[in-house]
Design a protein around this motif. Structure first.
Motif, mmCIF file in Angstrom:
data_model
loop_
_atom_site.group_PDB
_atom_site.id
_atom_site.type_symbol
_atom_site.label_atom_id
_atom_site.label_comp_id
_atom_site.label_asym_id
_atom_site.label_seq_id
_atom_site.Cartn_x
_atom_site.Cartn_y
_atom_site.Cartn_z
ATOM 1 N N PRO A 39 0.858 -1.057 -0.121
ATOM 2 C CA PRO A 39 -0.256 0.094 -0.118
ATOM 3 C C PRO A 39 0.738 1.284 -0.031
ATOM 4 C CG PRO A 39 -0.040 -1.093 2.246
ATOM 5 C CD PRO A 39 0.784 -1.992 1.369
ATOM 6 N N PRO A 40 0.137 2.587 -0.253
ATOM 7 C CA PRO A 40 0.983 3.636 -0.362
ATOM 8 C C PRO A 40 1.749 3.966 0.974
ATOM 9 C CG PRO A 40 -1.057 3.885 -1.522
ATOM 10 C CD PRO A 40 -0.908 2.580 -0.923
ATOM 11 N N GLU A 41 1.002 3.680 2.005
ATOM 12 C CA GLU A 41 1.562 4.019 3.285
ATOM 13 C C GLU A 41 2.634 3.233 3.399
ATOM 14 O OE1 GLU A 41 -1.561 3.269 2.672
ATOM 15 O OE2 GLU A 41 -2.910 4.784 3.098
ATOM 16 N N SER A 42 2.856 1.861 3.225
ATOM 17 C CA SER A 42 3.954 1.185 3.589
ATOM 18 C C SER A 42 5.047 1.628 2.614
ATOM 19 C CB SER A 42 3.452 -0.338 3.383
ATOM 20 O OG SER A 42 2.530 -0.768 4.292
ATOM 21 N N SER A 43 4.691 2.113 1.413
ATOM 22 C CA SER A 43 5.791 2.311 0.310
ATOM 23 C C SER A 43 6.368 3.558 1.061
ATOM 24 C CB SER A 43 5.168 2.533 -0.898
ATOM 25 O OG SER A 43 6.107 2.897 -1.885
ATOM 26 N N SER A 44 5.686 4.704 1.484
ATOM 27 C CA SER A 44 6.111 5.855 1.780
ATOM 28 C C SER A 44 7.144 5.406 3.243
ATOM 29 C CB SER A 44 5.160 6.760 2.339
ATOM 30 O OG SER A 44 5.731 7.763 3.009
ATOM 31 N N ALA A 45 6.566 4.553 3.892
ATOM 32 C CA ALA A 45 7.472 3.992 5.361
ATOM 33 C C ALA A 45 8.799 3.316 4.766
ATOM 34 C CB ALA A 45 6.856 3.088 6.150
ATOM 35 N N ALA A 46 8.643 2.727 3.712
ATOM 36 C CA ALA A 46 9.868 2.200 3.154
ATOM 37 C C ALA A 46 10.922 3.207 2.884
ATOM 38 C CB ALA A 46 9.712 1.359 2.107
ATOM 39 N N VAL A 47 10.261 4.044 2.085
ATOM 40 C CA VAL A 47 11.367 5.169 1.751
ATOM 41 C C VAL A 47 11.849 6.143 2.850
ATOM 42 C CG1 VAL A 47 11.480 7.443 0.401
ATOM 43 C CG2 VAL A 47 10.211 5.465 -0.426
ATOM 44 N N GLN A 48 11.195 6.288 3.845
ATOM 45 C CA GLN A 48 11.473 6.860 5.248
ATOM 46 C C GLN A 48 12.621 6.143 5.840
ATOM 47 O OE1 GLN A 48 10.976 9.920 6.185
ATOM 48 N NE2 GLN A 48 9.554 10.431 4.592
ATOM 49 N N ALA A 49 12.615 4.728 5.739
ATOM 50 C CA ALA A 49 13.412 3.939 6.375
ATOM 51 C C ALA A 49 14.725 4.093 5.773
ATOM 52 C CB ALA A 49 13.090 2.223 6.422
ATOM 53 N N HIS A 50 15.037 4.551 4.730
ATOM 54 C CA HIS A 50 16.437 4.513 3.935
ATOM 55 C C HIS A 50 16.837 6.270 4.172
ATOM 56 C CE1 HIS A 50 16.656 0.749 2.166
ATOM 57 N NE2 HIS A 50 15.304 0.679 1.968
ATOM 58 N N ARG A 51 16.063 6.920 4.894
ATOM 59 C CA ARG A 51 16.791 8.402 5.122
ATOM 60 C C ARG A 51 17.405 8.335 6.444
ATOM 61 N NH1 ARG A 51 13.880 12.088 1.581
ATOM 62 N NH2 ARG A 51 14.146 13.635 3.320
ATOM 63 N N LYS A 52 18.531 9.132 6.569
ATOM 64 C CA LYS A 52 19.192 9.216 7.859
ATOM 65 C C LYS A 52 19.197 10.642 8.246
ATOM 66 C CE LYS A 52 21.979 4.986 7.430
ATOM 67 N NZ LYS A 52 23.195 4.161 7.500
ATOM 68 N N ARG A 53 19.492 10.809 9.663
ATOM 69 C CA ARG A 53 19.771 12.179 10.123
ATOM 70 C C ARG A 53 21.147 12.455 10.509
ATOM 71 N NH1 ARG A 53 15.214 15.033 11.702
ATOM 72 N NH2 ARG A 53 13.194 13.723 11.921
ATOM 73 N N CYS A 54 21.888 13.750 10.469
ATOM 74 C CA CYS A 54 22.894 13.872 11.113
ATOM 75 C C CYS A 54 23.049 13.465 12.414
ATOM 76 C CB CYS A 54 23.496 15.342 10.440
ATOM 77 S SG CYS A 54 23.644 15.517 8.865
ATOM 78 N N CYS A 55 23.979 13.195 13.138
ATOM 79 C CA CYS A 55 23.998 13.057 14.302
ATOM 80 C C CYS A 55 25.646 12.978 14.931
ATOM 81 C CB CYS A 55 23.491 11.847 14.983
ATOM 82 S SG CYS A 55 23.411 11.770 16.997
ATOM 83 N N PRO A 56 26.279 14.054 15.341
ATOM 84 C CA PRO A 56 25.677 15.380 15.762
ATOM 85 C C PRO A 56 25.443 16.196 14.344
ATOM 86 C CG PRO A 56 27.864 15.515 16.053
ATOM 87 C CD PRO A 56 27.735 14.016 15.908
#
Length: 206
Positions: free
Chosen positions: A86-103
């Motif tokens: 579903p579109p919601e799961s597809s969006s969640a999969a894309v978000q899973a491959h994004r990373k934040r800077c720390c620090p």
């Protein structure tokens, strides 16, 4: 599922046919020994008994089939449609491959941009301000004029043509600004050391 029901009905019909066949054969044998009239009476009695107990016979046969080991071993095969994401799961999969800077690091134009870590120490180029909800713009080899104020950025962000009025050329520096805050950075700086800034990493796509 429909195939299993058809198979069950076929089995019931076969066993009913066998039961009726045995009853009819018994009636003929009885008629041969006792006479034609007694045989007719016996067959009539068997038919009446069969009609009265037909429901019980069917129930017994169904129970026998259900308890049959060969029938119970046959698994029910359910047709399932191919799983679609579903579109919601597809969006969640894309978000899973994004990373934040720390620090999160700021830096001059000579500092490499990317995902900042304690090891790589890259400057973040995906900054977003949580106060004004604007993306932070950065300009290499520039600093901001000291006369800059809140209204200047409020009215002119993010139009570069208007911002140039208060940008000063300086090699190696980098000018950062959102709609409510601005900084001129010359060297690698940890964002946590500037408590007034409300900037965060908006996540990087790998």
């Amino acid at each position: 599922m429909a195939d299993d029901f058809d198979r069950l009905l076929d089995e019931v019909e076969k066993r009913l046919y066998r039961l009726t066949g045995r009853g009819a054969a018994g009636g003929h044998r009885h008629g041969d020994s006792e006479g034609e009239e007694e045989g007719s009476a016996g067959r009539s009695a068997k038919l009446s008994l069969s009609a009265g107990s037909s429901e019980e016979d069917i129930d017994d046969i169904i129970d026998e089939i259900c308890n049959d080991s060969s029938f119970g071993k046959t698994p029910l095969k359910l047709k399932s449609s191919p799983a679609s994401l579903p579109p919601e799961s597809s969006s969640a999969a894309v978000q899973a491959h994004r990373k934040r800077c720390c620090p999160v690091y700021l830096g001059g134009s000579s500092s490499l941009c990317g995902i900042g870590t304690n090891i790589s120490k890259r400057t973040c180029d995906q900054l977003r301000c949580t106060a004004c909800d604007f993306r932070v713009s950065l300009f290499n080899d520039y600093i901001w004029d000291q006369s800059c104020d809140y209204l200047f950025f409020r009215n002119n962000m993010p139009e570069l043509s208007k911002l140039r009025a208060k940008m000063i050329k300086k090699k190696g520096a980098r000018a950062y600004a959102c709609q409510c805050s601005w900084r001129s950075i010359n060297e690698l700086t940890d964002l946590q050391t500037d408590q007034q800034l409300r900037w965060v990493c908006g996540k990087h796509t790998e």
